[in-house]
Design an enzyme around this catalytic site. Sequence first.
Site, PDB file in Angstrom:
ATOM      1  N   GLY A  12      89.807  10.247  82.957  1.00  0.00           N
ATOM      2  CA  GLY A  12      88.420  10.592  83.313  1.00  0.00           C
ATOM      3  C   GLY A  12      87.733   9.506  84.127  1.00  0.00           C
ATOM      4  O   GLY A  12      88.317   8.448  84.391  1.00  0.00           O
ATOM      5  N   GLN A  13      86.496   9.769  84.499  1.00  0.00           N
ATOM      6  CA  GLN A  13      85.736   8.820  85.338  1.00  0.00           C
ATOM      7  C   GLN A  13      85.602   7.475  84.637  1.00  0.00           C
ATOM      8  O   GLN A  13      85.938   6.430  85.191  1.00  0.00           O
ATOM      9  CB  GLN A  13      84.340   9.382  85.603  1.00  0.00           C
ATOM     10  CG  GLN A  13      84.330  10.738  86.252  1.00  0.00           C
ATOM     11  CD  GLN A  13      82.913  11.210  86.500  1.00  0.00           C
ATOM     12  OE1 GLN A  13      82.360  10.985  87.579  1.00  0.00           O
ATOM     13  NE2 GLN A  13      82.309  11.851  85.527  1.00  0.00           N
ATOM     14  N   ASP A  38      96.310  15.447  73.538  1.00  0.00           N
ATOM     15  CA  ASP A  38      95.193  16.385  73.453  1.00  0.00           C
ATOM     16  C   ASP A  38      94.456  16.072  72.153  1.00  0.00           C
ATOM     17  O   ASP A  38      94.993  16.276  71.059  1.00  0.00           O
ATOM     18  CB  ASP A  38      95.730  17.827  73.450  1.00  0.00           C
ATOM     19  CG  ASP A  38      94.613  18.861  73.370  1.00  0.00           C
ATOM     20  OD1 ASP A  38      93.494  18.509  72.955  1.00  0.00           O
ATOM     21  OD2 ASP A  38      94.870  20.018  73.720  1.00  0.00           O
ATOM     22  N   ASP A 103      72.730  10.232  76.459  1.00  0.00           N
ATOM     23  CA  ASP A 103      71.271  10.365  76.342  1.00  0.00           C
ATOM     24  C   ASP A 103      70.865  11.790  75.933  1.00  0.00           C
ATOM     25  O   ASP A 103      69.750  12.014  75.500  1.00  0.00           O
ATOM     26  CB  ASP A 103      70.618  10.015  77.679  1.00  0.00           C
ATOM     27  CG  ASP A 103      71.197  10.831  78.827  1.00  0.00           C
ATOM     28  OD1 ASP A 103      72.432  10.829  78.991  1.00  0.00           O
ATOM     29  OD2 ASP A 103      70.432  11.496  79.550  1.00  0.00           O
ATOM     30  N   TYR A 126      75.786  20.751  74.327  1.00  0.00           N
ATOM     31  CA  TYR A 126      76.439  19.469  74.613  1.00  0.00           C
ATOM     32  C   TYR A 126      75.819  18.354  73.753  1.00  0.00           C
ATOM     33  O   TYR A 126      76.520  17.622  73.062  1.00  0.00           O
ATOM     34  CB  TYR A 126      76.289  19.156  76.106  1.00  0.00           C
ATOM     35  CG  TYR A 126      76.744  17.785  76.530  1.00  0.00           C
ATOM     36  CD1 TYR A 126      78.089  17.501  76.694  1.00  0.00           C
ATOM     37  CD2 TYR A 126      75.821  16.770  76.792  1.00  0.00           C
ATOM     38  CE1 TYR A 126      78.514  16.234  77.099  1.00  0.00           C
ATOM     39  CE2 TYR A 126      76.228  15.512  77.193  1.00  0.00           C
ATOM     40  CZ  TYR A 126      77.569  15.249  77.350  1.00  0.00           C
ATOM     41  OH  TYR A 126      77.982  14.000  77.742  1.00  0.00           O
ATOM     42  N   LYS A 130      77.610  16.246  70.820  1.00  0.00           N
ATOM     43  CA  LYS A 130      77.758  14.793  70.991  1.00  0.00           C
ATOM     44  C   LYS A 130      77.141  14.062  69.793  1.00  0.00           C
ATOM     45  O   LYS A 130      77.672  13.053  69.332  1.00  0.00           O
ATOM     46  CB  LYS A 130      77.098  14.318  72.296  1.00  0.00           C
ATOM     47  CG  LYS A 130      77.776  14.762  73.574  1.00  0.00           C
ATOM     48  CD  LYS A 130      79.195  14.250  73.730  1.00  0.00           C
ATOM     49  CE  LYS A 130      79.280  12.763  73.999  1.00  0.00           C
ATOM     50  NZ  LYS A 130      80.704  12.344  74.212  1.00  0.00           N
TER      51      LYS A 130
HETATM   52  N1  LIG Z   1      79.429  10.797  83.465  1.00  0.00           N
HETATM   53  C1  LIG Z   1      78.211  10.577  82.982  1.00  0.00           C
HETATM   54  O1  LIG Z   1      77.231  10.385  83.740  1.00  0.00           O
HETATM   55  C2  LIG Z   1      77.966  10.509  81.514  1.00  0.00           C
HETATM   56  C3  LIG Z   1      76.658  10.594  81.041  1.00  0.00           C
HETATM   57  C4  LIG Z   1      76.421  10.526  79.664  1.00  0.00           C
HETATM   58  C5  LIG Z   1      77.479  10.334  78.796  1.00  0.00           C
HETATM   59  N2  LIG Z   1      78.746  10.272  79.273  1.00  0.00           N
HETATM   60  C6  LIG Z   1      79.824  10.095  78.294  1.00  0.00           C
HETATM   61  O2  LIG Z   1      80.824   9.222  78.790  1.00  0.00           O
HETATM   62  C7  LIG Z   1      82.095   9.620  78.290  1.00  0.00           C
HETATM   63  C8  LIG Z   1      83.082   9.767  79.443  1.00  0.00           C
HETATM   64  O3  LIG Z   1      82.569  10.713  80.348  1.00  0.00           O
HETATM   65  P1  LIG Z   1      83.172  10.899  81.819  1.00  0.00           P
HETATM   66  O4  LIG Z   1      82.037  11.137  82.726  1.00  0.00           O
HETATM   67  O5  LIG Z   1      84.150   9.820  82.122  1.00  0.00           O
HETATM   68  O6  LIG Z   1      83.945  12.286  81.632  1.00  0.00           O
HETATM   69  P2  LIG Z   1      85.090  12.940  82.553  1.00  0.00           P
HETATM   70  O7  LIG Z   1      85.199  12.261  83.857  1.00  0.00           O
HETATM   71  O8  LIG Z   1      84.847  14.409  82.517  1.00  0.00           O
HETATM   72  O9  LIG Z   1      86.401  12.591  81.734  1.00  0.00           O
HETATM   73  C9  LIG Z   1      86.649  13.170  80.495  1.00  0.00           C
HETATM   74  C10 LIG Z   1      88.123  13.190  80.266  1.00  0.00           C
HETATM   75  O10 LIG Z   1      88.344  13.823  78.997  1.00  0.00           O
HETATM   76  C11 LIG Z   1      89.529  14.568  79.124  1.00  0.00           C
HETATM   77  N3  LIG Z   1      89.603  15.595  78.091  1.00  0.00           N
HETATM   78  C12 LIG Z   1      88.864  16.708  77.952  1.00  0.00           C
HETATM   79  N4  LIG Z   1      89.285  17.424  76.896  1.00  0.00           N
HETATM   80  C13 LIG Z   1      90.314  16.721  76.352  1.00  0.00           C
HETATM   81  C14 LIG Z   1      91.193  16.934  75.265  1.00  0.00           C
HETATM   82  N5  LIG Z   1      91.087  18.026  74.495  1.00  0.00           N
HETATM   83  N6  LIG Z   1      92.146  16.011  74.994  1.00  0.00           N
HETATM   84  C15 LIG Z   1      92.277  14.915  75.766  1.00  0.00           C
HETATM   85  N7  LIG Z   1      91.503  14.666  76.837  1.00  0.00           N
HETATM   86  C16 LIG Z   1      90.525  15.559  77.120  1.00  0.00           C
HETATM   87  C17 LIG Z   1      89.454  15.164  80.508  1.00  0.00           C
HETATM   88  O11 LIG Z   1      90.737  15.555  80.898  1.00  0.00           O
HETATM   89  P3  LIG Z   1      90.939  16.674  82.034  1.00  0.00           P
HETATM   90  O12 LIG Z   1      90.602  15.970  83.310  1.00  0.00           O
HETATM   91  O13 LIG Z   1      92.362  17.047  81.899  1.00  0.00           O
HETATM   92  O14 LIG Z   1      89.987  17.774  81.723  1.00  0.00           O
HETATM   93  C18 LIG Z   1      88.904  13.991  81.308  1.00  0.00           C
HETATM   94  O15 LIG Z   1      89.936  13.195  81.840  1.00  0.00           O
HETATM   95  C19 LIG Z   1      81.862  10.908  77.494  1.00  0.00           C
HETATM   96  O16 LIG Z   1      81.740  10.599  76.132  1.00  0.00           O
HETATM   97  C20 LIG Z   1      80.525  11.418  78.003  1.00  0.00           C
HETATM   98  O17 LIG Z   1      79.820  12.162  77.024  1.00  0.00           O
HETATM   99  C21 LIG Z   1      79.023  10.350  80.613  1.00  0.00           C
END
Ligand SMILES: NC(=O)c1ccc[n+]([C@@H]2O[C@H](COP(=O)([O-])OP(=O)(O)OC[C@H]3O[C@@H](n4cnc5c(N)ncnc54)[C@H](OP(=O)(O)O)[C@@H]3O)[C@@H](O)[C@H]2O)c1
Length: 298
Positions: A12-13, A38, A103, A126, A130
């Site tokens: 992920g990001q 998973d 948030d 969501y 969370k």
């Molecule tokens: N991005 C933001 O601005 C933001 C804001 C607030 C909070 N957050 C928090 O930061 C954290 C990381 O977010 P992110 O933005 O990096 O998310 P992201 O880019 O969507 O990455 C999430 C990763 O989780 C994987 N995933 C989903 N379901 C899964 C499963 N069942 N088993 C294993 N892996 C799984 C996805 O894999 P696939 O690619 O295969 O689907 C993806 O690689 C999260 O807790 C999120 O709530 C992020």
Amino acid sequence: MPIRILVAGAGGQLGSVLVRELRRGGHEVAALTRAALDVTRREQVLERVAKLRPQAVVNATVFGVEESEDDPKTALAVNAFAVRTLAEACESSDATFLHFSSDFVFDGTATAPYRETDRPNPGSVYGATKLLGELYAQVVPRHFVLRVESLFGIRDGKSTIDRMCVDIRAGRTVSAYYDRTVSPAFVDDVAAATRRLIEGKAPSGVYHCVNAGFTTWHELAMELGRQIGSPSQVVPVSADGLTSKVFRPKFAALSNEKLANLGIELPAWQSAVGRALAAPLPSATPVPGSGIRPAPRS
Ligand SMILES: NC(=O)c1ccc[n+]([C@@H]2O[C@H](COP(=O)([O-])OP(=O)(O)OC[C@H]3O[C@@H](n4cnc5c(N)ncnc54)[C@H](OP(=O)(O)O)[C@@H]3O)[C@@H](O)[C@H]2O)c1
């Protein structure tokens, strides 16, 4: 001393940047994408953690904001019950658990940045899932729940802020809300703070992990324009008339003072923007793989 760390959601990001930061810190990292682990498969998680015996588990998986509204069952499975499983695995292995939240656990009616002691009141599927995940994570004796928001500097152009940069650089007009407030978080700063928490002796708990200060999306876009060198293409718009199926907090600023008081300071968002814009593009996302060997049984 290198620490054995398992990162779930490593593709992920945030996950991919974390893997890079933790490896740069000299740690042994098992970077597991969904294909390798998973997190909703309980037996697989328990077995994997028992086998690898990490000293810390980082959960960077998520089921996203929009998708959660459409599919609450999967949202519960990934954002809450999988966290319970990971927590259970950490407890059995005596591992530190570091979990990310959002948030969106708040309702956005505050007028000053939210503190960790403020009462959550999520308005979306969501946010609710969370919040449940946060509660499950906190059963692990050594745990950190890091609430982040508006991540940027990911350089794949996927996040809102990164997309704004791409548009501004390309000379396209950017519309940005003047009535939505956020505390943006530079992904490199979040990764560095995560590493320091895992390495250090901070007390367990919930922490707001964002850059210092807060801003409206419009001010933020203007600052991006200034730093990129083309401030004139930003149009202020209101989020009030917005038709969205998902509730989004209007005032989502988070105070990072609790982390700063531990000596883990995330600098002002304006300087973070400058560093993100100046950062070279990474050559490639780290290749996920099981970078740690199972620990010898003691
Ligand atoms: N991005 C933001 O601005 C933001 C804001 C607030 C909070 N957050 C928090 O930061 C954290 C990381 O977010 P992110 O933005 O990096 O998310 P992201 O880019 O969507 O990455 C999430 C990763 O989780 C994987 N995933 C989903 N379901 C899964 C499963 N069942 N088993 C294993 N892996 C799984 C996805 O894999 P696939 O690619 O295969 O689907 C993806 O690689 C999260 O807790 C999120 O709530 C992020």
